[in-house]
Design an enzyme around this catalytic site. Sequence first.
Site, short mmCIF file in Angstrom:
data_model
loop_
_atom_site.label_atom_id
_atom_site.label_comp_id
_atom_site.label_asym_id
_atom_site.label_seq_id
_atom_site.Cartn_x
_atom_site.Cartn_y
_atom_site.Cartn_z
N ASP A 143 24.74 44.71 37.75
CA ASP A 143 25.98 45.15 38.39
C ASP A 143 27.12 45.23 37.36
N LYS A 172 46.06 51.84 34.31
CA LYS A 172 46.60 52.92 35.15
C LYS A 172 47.75 52.37 36.01
N TYR A 221 40.51 49.24 32.97
CA TYR A 221 40.93 50.63 33.23
C TYR A 221 42.01 50.68 34.30
N ASN A 274 35.58 53.14 33.74
CA ASN A 274 35.61 51.69 33.95
C ASN A 274 34.65 50.93 33.03
N THR A 333 45.20 56.91 40.06
CA THR A 333 43.96 56.63 40.77
C THR A 333 44.17 55.66 41.92
N ASP A 334 43.28 55.72 42.91
CA ASP A 334 43.33 54.75 44.01
C ASP A 334 42.94 53.34 43.54
N GLU A 335 42.35 53.26 42.34
CA GLU A 335 41.88 51.95 41.87
C GLU A 335 43.02 50.98 41.58
N GLY A 385 33.03 42.51 38.05
CA GLY A 385 34.26 42.77 38.82
C GLY A 385 34.19 44.02 39.68
N SER A 415 39.21 57.09 30.89
CA SER A 415 39.01 57.12 32.35
C SER A 415 37.81 56.35 32.87
N ALA A 427 45.78 63.12 30.89
CA ALA A 427 45.06 62.49 29.78
C ALA A 427 44.95 60.98 29.99
N TYR A 444 23.83 50.39 40.35
CA TYR A 444 24.40 49.07 40.02
C TYR A 444 24.35 48.15 41.26
N THR A 486 38.90 63.62 22.64
CA THR A 486 38.09 62.40 22.46
C THR A 486 36.66 62.75 22.86
N SER A 515 43.89 48.42 35.57
CA SER A 515 45.14 47.71 35.28
C SER A 515 46.03 48.53 34.35
P1 NAD Z 1 38.16 62.47 31.44
O1 NAD Z 1 37.78 61.24 30.72
O2 NAD Z 1 37.09 63.43 31.86
O3 NAD Z 1 39.21 63.33 30.56
C1 NAD Z 1 40.26 62.73 29.87
C2 NAD Z 1 40.85 63.76 28.90
O4 NAD Z 1 41.98 63.19 28.25
C3 NAD Z 1 39.88 64.21 27.80
O5 NAD Z 1 39.93 65.60 27.63
C4 NAD Z 1 40.40 63.48 26.57
O6 NAD Z 1 40.10 64.18 25.35
C5 NAD Z 1 41.89 63.43 26.86
N1 NAD Z 1 42.57 62.33 26.14
C6 NAD Z 1 42.19 61.02 26.09
N2 NAD Z 1 43.04 60.32 25.34
C7 NAD Z 1 44.00 61.19 24.92
C8 NAD Z 1 45.18 61.05 24.13
N3 NAD Z 1 45.53 59.86 23.61
N4 NAD Z 1 45.94 62.14 23.89
C9 NAD Z 1 45.59 63.35 24.41
N5 NAD Z 1 44.48 63.55 25.16
C10 NAD Z 1 43.70 62.47 25.42
O7 NAD Z 1 39.02 62.00 32.68
P2 NAD Z 1 39.08 62.55 34.19
O8 NAD Z 1 38.01 61.93 34.98
O9 NAD Z 1 39.22 64.01 34.13
O10 NAD Z 1 40.47 61.90 34.67
C11 NAD Z 1 41.69 62.59 34.44
C12 NAD Z 1 42.83 61.78 35.04
O11 NAD Z 1 42.62 61.66 36.45
C13 NAD Z 1 42.96 60.37 34.50
O12 NAD Z 1 44.33 60.07 34.37
C14 NAD Z 1 42.32 59.50 35.57
O13 NAD Z 1 42.87 58.22 35.57
C15 NAD Z 1 42.68 60.27 36.81
N6 NAD Z 1 41.78 60.10 37.98
C16 NAD Z 1 40.43 60.29 37.82
C17 NAD Z 1 39.59 60.20 38.94
C18 NAD Z 1 38.11 60.45 38.82
O14 NAD Z 1 37.41 60.39 39.83
N7 NAD Z 1 37.56 60.78 37.66
C19 NAD Z 1 40.14 59.87 40.18
C20 NAD Z 1 41.53 59.66 40.30
C21 NAD Z 1 42.33 59.78 39.18
O1 TDX Z 2 24.94 54.62 36.61
C1 TDX Z 2 25.75 54.25 37.46
N1 TDX Z 2 25.31 53.60 38.57
C2 TDX Z 2 26.13 53.17 39.55
O2 TDX Z 2 25.66 52.57 40.54
C3 TDX Z 2 27.17 54.50 37.33
C4 TDX Z 2 27.72 55.22 36.12
C5 TDX Z 2 28.01 54.08 38.35
N2 TDX Z 2 27.51 53.42 39.42
C6 TDX Z 2 28.43 53.03 40.52
C7 TDX Z 2 29.71 52.33 40.11
C8 TDX Z 2 30.69 52.79 41.16
O3 TDX Z 2 30.58 51.99 42.33
O4 TDX Z 2 28.86 54.26 41.11
C9 TDX Z 2 30.23 54.20 41.53
C10 TDX Z 2 31.02 55.28 40.82
O5 TDX Z 2 31.07 54.96 39.44
P1 TDX Z 2 31.94 55.81 38.38
O6 TDX Z 2 31.46 57.22 38.39
O7 TDX Z 2 31.91 55.07 37.09
O8 TDX Z 2 33.38 55.83 39.04
P2 TDX Z 2 34.42 54.66 39.45
O9 TDX Z 2 34.21 53.44 38.64
O10 TDX Z 2 34.41 54.54 40.93
O11 TDX Z 2 35.80 55.34 38.93
C11 TDX Z 2 36.04 56.76 39.13
O12 TDX Z 2 36.91 56.99 40.21
C12 TDX Z 2 38.25 56.57 40.06
C13 TDX Z 2 36.62 57.38 37.85
O13 TDX Z 2 35.73 57.15 36.76
C14 TDX Z 2 37.99 56.82 37.57
O14 TDX Z 2 38.55 57.48 36.43
C15 TDX Z 2 38.87 57.07 38.78
O15 TDX Z 2 40.13 56.51 38.59
#
Ligand code: NAD
Ligand code: TDX
Length: 339
Positions: A277, A159, A155, A91, A128-130, A280, A89, A86, A212, A43, A157
């Site tokens: 902001d 997960k 997102y 919000n 995720t902790d969310e 939610g 991811s 996958a 935000y 994607t 909900s």
């Molecule tokens: P990301 O968005 O960077 O990567 C998601 C990957 O999944 C991409 O490579 C995308 O191409 C692939 N994908 C999406 N839909 C697909 C489908 N239908 N079939 C096959 N592949 C598909 O996400 P991320 O930040 O690396 O998060 C990975 C996992 O970790 C997620 O499950 C997320 O909920 C979880 N997680 C993320 C965080 C965080 O801080 N980013 C924290 C805790 C948990």
């Molecule tokens: O431009 C910004 N300014 C800002 O203040 C962006 C993009 C975010 N924010 C704030 C929102 C959040 O409080 O920063 C914090 C972190 O934002 P994100 O990077 O979007 O992460 P968050 O919404 O906390 O979710 C992340 O952690 C849990 C991952 O994207 C999720 O996939 C994971 O489950």
Amino acid sequence: MSEIYEPHNIIVTGGCGFIGSNFVHYVVNNHPGVHVTVLDKLTYAGNPDNIAGLPSDRVELVVGDICDTDLLNKLVPGHDAIIHYAAESHNDNSIADPRPFLKTNVEGTFCLLEAVRKYGIRYHHVSTDEVYGDLALDDPAKFTESTPYKPSSPYSSTKAASDMLVRAWTRTYGLRTTISNCSNNYGPYQHVEKFIPRQITNIIDGVRPKLYGTGENVRDWIHTEDHSSAVWTILTRGHIGETYLIGADGEKNNITVLRMILEMMGQSPDDFDWVRDRPGHDRRYAIDSTKLQTQLGWRPTHTNFAEGLEKTIEWYRNNESWWRPVKVATEARYKAQGQ
Ligand code: NAD
Ligand code: TDX
């Protein structure tokens, strides 16, 4: 200590995304006897360059959708475990358009569980902790494995729904599964839509970072390599049917993180814009990882956040060709949302 399970031939879904690709690197670097098949739809968030250069006898990329049952029926036999990263991811994207989140996060998990049921292999579910909602800023409590689910965003909900499917399939069909719920990751290969990379790349581009709301929201940061070692620990030593929380005591509010980035990049700590902001917007996440640390002996190693952040800034400075192609479209999406 529990019995050690040794997988040899694993499927990593989402292995071209941020955390999934870091996990693939971790496995290749630390577990020489393991072959990884990456299943990724590529994607907007997936980039095959994230795993390019890894040895071809260790890592194979299959481009496809986790919702494609015919593909799963061809791919899964012969593998001994699926580690499921996958997801849709982000919000903010889920607030703008929730539909793909339902499809991939809920139906995609369902399709994988059905394949796991059919072929009898192990399954680790990355969540995720969310799913636990948020905590008040002045609440001394942290999330534990027994905190009730209370997700706030489309997102989180979806997960939460996927976690529930895993629990139900495990109890009803006796699947061999584990679940982990991790806090906010940072490190290399994170998409520029996310908070830390967005601000770093804005500063490189001479654009003021965007904060935000009040900027007081707290996130519990963990380096993505510590997430990888925790998932490996849970996969190989965890108890079937159990959930483990992953976190590294990295609580910081957003304005603090933003000011650290600004100062590390030679800018004034007030050189940013306050923007609309997130609807939610969760106030605070905080993880108590006692169960993982005491029962499975896992410890984080990247515990100096400032050092990890400096290295992450360095990575984005040195890898402009990786993020540049997606930066304009990402900022255009934010602009349309007033953020
Ligand atoms: P990301 O968005 O960077 O990567 C998601 C990957 O999944 C991409 O490579 C995308 O191409 C692939 N994908 C999406 N839909 C697909 C489908 N239908 N079939 C096959 N592949 C598909 O996400 P991320 O930040 O690396 O998060 C990975 C996992 O970790 C997620 O499950 C997320 O909920 C979880 N997680 C993320 C965080 C965080 O801080 N980013 C924290 C805790 C948990
Ligand atoms: O431009 C910004 N300014 C800002 O203040 C962006 C993009 C975010 N924010 C704030 C929102 C959040 O409080 O920063 C914090 C972190 O934002 P994100 O990077 O979007 O992460 P968050 O919404 O906390 O979710 C992340 O952690 C849990 C991952 O994207 C999720 O996939 C994971 O489950």
